[in-house]
Design an enzyme around this catalytic site. Structure first.
Site, mmCIF file in Angstrom:
data_model
loop_
_atom_site.group_PDB
_atom_site.id
_atom_site.type_symbol
_atom_site.label_atom_id
_atom_site.label_comp_id
_atom_site.label_asym_id
_atom_site.label_seq_id
_atom_site.Cartn_x
_atom_site.Cartn_y
_atom_site.Cartn_z
ATOM 1 N N TRP A 100 25.966 -85.839 -8.865
ATOM 2 C CA TRP A 100 24.880 -86.815 -9.026
ATOM 3 C C TRP A 100 23.800 -86.280 -9.942
ATOM 4 O O TRP A 100 23.203 -87.038 -10.707
ATOM 5 C CB TRP A 100 24.322 -87.238 -7.669
ATOM 6 C CG TRP A 100 25.340 -87.960 -6.835
ATOM 7 C CD1 TRP A 100 25.880 -87.547 -5.649
ATOM 8 C CD2 TRP A 100 25.966 -89.223 -7.128
ATOM 9 N NE1 TRP A 100 26.792 -88.472 -5.198
ATOM 10 C CE2 TRP A 100 26.862 -89.507 -6.075
ATOM 11 C CE3 TRP A 100 25.851 -90.133 -8.177
ATOM 12 C CZ2 TRP A 100 27.651 -90.666 -6.050
ATOM 13 C CZ3 TRP A 100 26.634 -91.284 -8.152
ATOM 14 C CH2 TRP A 100 27.515 -91.538 -7.096
ATOM 15 N N ASP A 171 15.972 -86.966 -6.337
ATOM 16 C CA ASP A 171 16.985 -87.900 -5.836
ATOM 17 C C ASP A 171 17.221 -87.511 -4.378
ATOM 18 O O ASP A 171 17.823 -86.479 -4.091
ATOM 19 C CB ASP A 171 18.267 -87.768 -6.664
ATOM 20 C CG ASP A 171 19.407 -88.633 -6.115
ATOM 21 O OD1 ASP A 171 19.215 -89.335 -5.104
ATOM 22 O OD2 ASP A 171 20.505 -88.600 -6.718
ATOM 23 N N LYS A 195 22.652 -94.568 3.107
ATOM 24 C CA LYS A 195 23.149 -93.340 3.728
ATOM 25 C C LYS A 195 22.362 -92.995 4.982
ATOM 26 O O LYS A 195 22.936 -92.780 6.030
ATOM 27 C CB LYS A 195 23.126 -92.203 2.718
ATOM 28 C CG LYS A 195 24.293 -92.350 1.744
ATOM 29 C CD LYS A 195 24.119 -91.645 0.446
ATOM 30 C CE LYS A 195 25.257 -92.070 -0.496
ATOM 31 N NZ LYS A 195 24.969 -91.742 -1.880
#
Ligand SMILES: *Cc1c(COP(=O)(O)O)cnc(C)c1O
Length: 361
Positions: A100, A171, A195
């Site tokens: 990511w 992030d 999540k």
């Protein structure tokens, strides 16, 4: 009854789902569903504002911070961050700790901006978080971007790096609202709700107002400007009303669990149960993450060979332990222990691991 170890979309607190279900058709006696109401009406606006206020309160943030409720996932933030916060001629620092992080770096170039790598654990298969001394930080950087928790590799920043006054952009997709954080170094944090904080469709951005206000919006499409959303309190266009409603319910559940300190203690206990099973297996289970970089959210490990990995996952599934297959790029097993996963699920997984090792070692 199953325990859901899926990496995302993932487990949601049962209390939040039950409340949403009870209100889905007739929302609190209004004669219609929350998904049928105007997002500009009083009923919805109250839900919207309460979610924003609760999120700030849980993180202990004052009015210098703002919460934006957006769409497009962390993936859109990879582009929105440099479009808004990185001017042509400036540079930003990025720490690469996995897939990511790399995606975030790629988008900087795609929107015509420049960044440099301030640290990377790629040479070690992203098995650790680079220490402060390994970082090569640019004091002139517009910001320092990092991924607080690496969902695929199972590593997590135990503490944020010292950035010397350069705002950190984080992030936090896979550890959002999972622990208290020191916000003094953070300029902006973002993550999808699916999540740790609800369901897909909502992206939460928490940022310093004053920094967003100074951002350059030249050439940035209206809907991709942070300024558009700060000005309209995230009601510029139709927000994902149901995902925001559920986000609010999850925030209430976190409050009832003792806030972020309570959730953090619960998460440490949960991860401790599973890491103990890895560490007591005499090498049958090999963790991917270096112990000093272990994630409390995603626990990654391998068995002696790929056939055993597959057998482990299929037998676990039969025992009601769902979603344990590792990401295709790492293989092995990944147990995602997000906020809402019950500690009993970690107990059950640890017991299953001990039994499985005894039978196959
Ligand atoms: C899941 C994830 C993403 C991607 O999120 P989307 O909401 O699918 O765009 C980005 N970063 C991290 C750390 C993730 O775990």
């Amino acid at each position: 009854m199953v325990y859901n170890f899926n990496p995302g979309p993932a487990v949601v607190p049962a209390a939040a789902l039950r409340e949403a279900a009870a209100n889905l058709v007739d929302f609190r006696g209004q004669g219609m569903s929350i998904v049928e109401m105007s997002h500009r009406g009083q009923v919805y606006e109250e839900i919207h504002q309460q979610a924003i206020d609760r999120c700030l309160r849980l993180y202990g943030l004052g009015p210098e911070f703002t919460v934006l409720l957006l769409q497009g996932g962390a993936s859109l933030q990879f582009a929105m961050v440099p479009m808004n916060l990185l001017r042509p001629g400036q540079s930003a620092d990025y720490i690469s700790t996995g897939h990511w992080s790399q995606k975030a770096v790629e988008e900087v170039g795609l929107v015509g901006r420049t960044c440099r790598l301030a640290g990377s654990s790629e040479a070690a298969d992203f098995s650790y978080i680079p220490a402060q001394a390994e970082l090569d930080l640019d004091a002139q950087a517009a910001y320092l971007h990092l991924t607080t928790n690496n969902t695929i590799y199972g590593t997590q920043f135990q503490a944020l790096p010292r950035s010397g006054g350069v705002p950190i952009v984080a992030d936090m997709s896979s550890d959002l609202l999972s622990r208290p954080l020191p916000w003094d170094g953070i300029g902006l944090a973002y993550g999808g709700a699916q999540k740790n904080a609800g369901i897909a469709g909502l992206t939460v951005v928490i940022a310093r107002r004053e920094w967003l206000d100074r951002a350059s919006v030249e050439g940035v499409p209206t809907v991709m400007r942070y300024a558009t959303h700060t000005k309209s309190n995230s009601l510029y266009n139709t927000p994902p009303v149901f995902a925001i409603y559920l986000f609010g319910l999850v925030l209430q559940w976190i409050e009832a669990e003792g806030g972020l300190a309570g959730i953090d203690a619960r998460n440490q206990h949960k991860a401790g149960l599973v890491y103990a099973a890895i560490d007591a297996s005499a090498g049958f289970y090999r963790g991917h993450a270096r112990p000093d970089s272990r994630s409390l959210m995603n626990l990654t490990f391998k068995l002696p060979d790929a056939a055993l990995d597959a057998r482990f996952c299929s037998q676990a599934e039969k025992a009601g332990l769902i979603g344990l297959k590792g990401h295709r790029s790492v293989g092995g097993v990944r147990a995602s222990l997000y906020n809402a996963l019950d500690p009993a699920g970690c107990q059950a997984l640890a017991e299953f691991m001990r039994d499985f090792a005894r039978q196959h070692a």
